[in-house]
Design a protein around this motif. Structure first.
Motif, short mmCIF file in Angstrom:
data_model
loop_
_atom_site.label_atom_id
_atom_site.label_comp_id
_atom_site.label_asym_id
_atom_site.label_seq_id
_atom_site.Cartn_x
_atom_site.Cartn_y
_atom_site.Cartn_z
N HIS A 11 0.86 -1.18 0.00
CA HIS A 11 0.00 0.00 0.00
C HIS A 11 0.90 1.23 0.00
CE1 HIS A 11 -4.03 -1.78 0.98
NE2 HIS A 11 -3.24 -2.79 1.32
N ARG A 13 0.29 5.53 0.26
CA ARG A 13 -0.58 6.70 0.34
C ARG A 13 0.24 7.97 0.25
NH1 ARG A 13 -2.33 3.49 4.52
NH2 ARG A 13 -4.37 2.52 4.24
N GLU A 18 -4.82 7.15 -1.58
CA GLU A 18 -4.17 5.83 -1.66
C GLU A 18 -3.88 5.50 -3.12
OE1 GLU A 18 -4.46 1.62 0.68
OE2 GLU A 18 -6.34 2.50 0.01
N ARG A 21 -3.07 -0.07 -3.73
CA ARG A 21 -4.05 -0.67 -2.83
C ARG A 21 -3.88 -2.19 -2.75
NH1 ARG A 21 -9.60 2.50 -4.65
NH2 ARG A 21 -8.72 4.61 -4.71
N GLU A 216 -4.67 -0.93 -8.31
CA GLU A 216 -4.81 -2.38 -8.16
C GLU A 216 -4.39 -3.09 -9.44
OE1 GLU A 216 -8.70 -2.53 -5.20
OE2 GLU A 216 -9.02 -2.60 -7.37
#
Length: 246
Positions: A11, A13, A18, A21, A216
Motif C-alpha cells: 500500500h 498513500r 491511496e 491498494r 490495483e
C-alpha cells in the motif's frame, strides 16, 4: 522458487490519497514484466517503491529475498542492484556522455577510472553510441539521450532494470532505437519491469503483462491473451481504445 522481486500487500498513500491498494506481485529472474494501465493507476509509483525512491506505507518488497522495507536494510546498497530509467533522461548537461556513464561506478562503486571508462565504452557500443562518447547531452537527439541513460543504469551492473515510460517523451521516429536497445537487453536475460504504452513491444518482448487501474492489479497473464481476450470491463475498455491501431 527464488524470485527476483516479490511484492506483498503493498500500500502507498500520499496524504489521504491511496495510490497503491494491496499490490501482490512476483517476478522471476530473467522475466520481462510489462505494466500497463491508464494514467494515475499507480504504475510509476509501483516502480519507485521497488527501487526504494518511495517508501511503502505498508506491505513488503523483497529484492532477491531481501526486504527493502525493513529499516535495518542498507537501501543505498540495495538500490545499486536495481537500475531505473525514467521518462526524462536526467543526464548531467555539463558532462560528456562518457562522464555521465562513468560517474556512478567511480563515485559509488569506487571503480578505477580506466576500468569504468572501458566498461562505459562497451555499454555505449551496445546501445549504438560508441561514437558519441565525447559529445554532450545537448548535442544528442532525445532517443540518443535515452540510450545513454540506459547505458548509465547498466554501468552499475544491476540485477534488475526498471523502465518508466521511457519512450513517451520521444518523437515517434526515435522510439524504435530505444525499444531496440531494450529488446537487446531482454534477450541477454536481464530481469525487466517495463511501464509502457508501446503494445507492440509488450506483445513481442513481454513474458507477462499486468493491467493496473486505480492502484490495483486488475488482470495479469500472457500479453497476447490479455490483448485478445481481456476479462474485466476496465481492461476491455482500455485495450479497445489503444489496440485499434495495431
Amino acid at each position: 522458487m527464488n524470485f527476483m522481486v516479490e511484492v506483498r500487500n503493498l500500500h502507498k498513500r500520499f496524504g489521504h490519497h491511496e495510490v497503491l491498494r494491496g499490490i501482490n506481485l512476483r517476478v522471476k529472474p530473467s522475466e520481462v514484466l510489462v505494466i500497463v494501465g491508464p494514467s494515475g493507476s499507480g504504475k510509476s509509483t509501483l516502480l519507485r517503491c521497488i527501487n526504494g525512491l518511495e517508501h511503502a506505507t505498508s506491505g513488503q518488497i523483497l529484492i532477491e529475498g531481501v526486504d527493502i522495507t525493513d529499516s535495518r536494510v542498507d537501501i543505498n546498497a540495495m538500490r545499486q542492484k536495481v537500475g531505473i530509467v525514467f521518462q526524462s533522461f536526467n543526464l548531467f548537461p555539463h558532462l560528456t556522455v562518457l562522464r555521465n556513464v562513468t560517474l556512478a561506478p567511480i563515485k559509488v562503486k569506487k571503480m578505477r577510472p580506466e576500468e569504468a571508462e572501458a566498461k562505459a565504452l562497451q555499454l555505449l557500443k551496445r546501445v549504438g553510441l560508441e561514437d558519441k562518447a565525447q559529445a554532450y547531452p545537448s548535442q544528442l537527439s532525445g532517443g540518443q539521450q535515452q540510450r545513454v541513460a540506459i547505458a548509465r543504469a547498466l554501468a552499475m551492473d544491476p540485477d534488475l532494470m526498471l523502465f518508466d515510460e521511457v519512450t513517451s517523451a520521444l518523437d515517434p521516429e526515435l522510439v524504435k532505437e530505444v525499444l531496440d536497445a531494450m529488446k537487446d537487453l531482454a534477450r541477454s536475460g536481464m530481469t525487466m519491469l517495463v511501464v509502457t504504452h508501446e503494445m507492440g513491444f509488450a506483445r513481442e518482448v513481454g513474458d507477462r503483462l499486468i493491467f493496473m487501474d486505480e492502484g490495483e492489479i486488475v488482470e495479469e497473464g500472457k500479453p497476447v491473451e490479455i490483448f485478445t481476450n481481456p476479462k474485466s470491463p476496465r481492461a476491455k475498455d482500455f485495450f479497445s481504445k489503444i489496440l485499434s491501431h495495431l
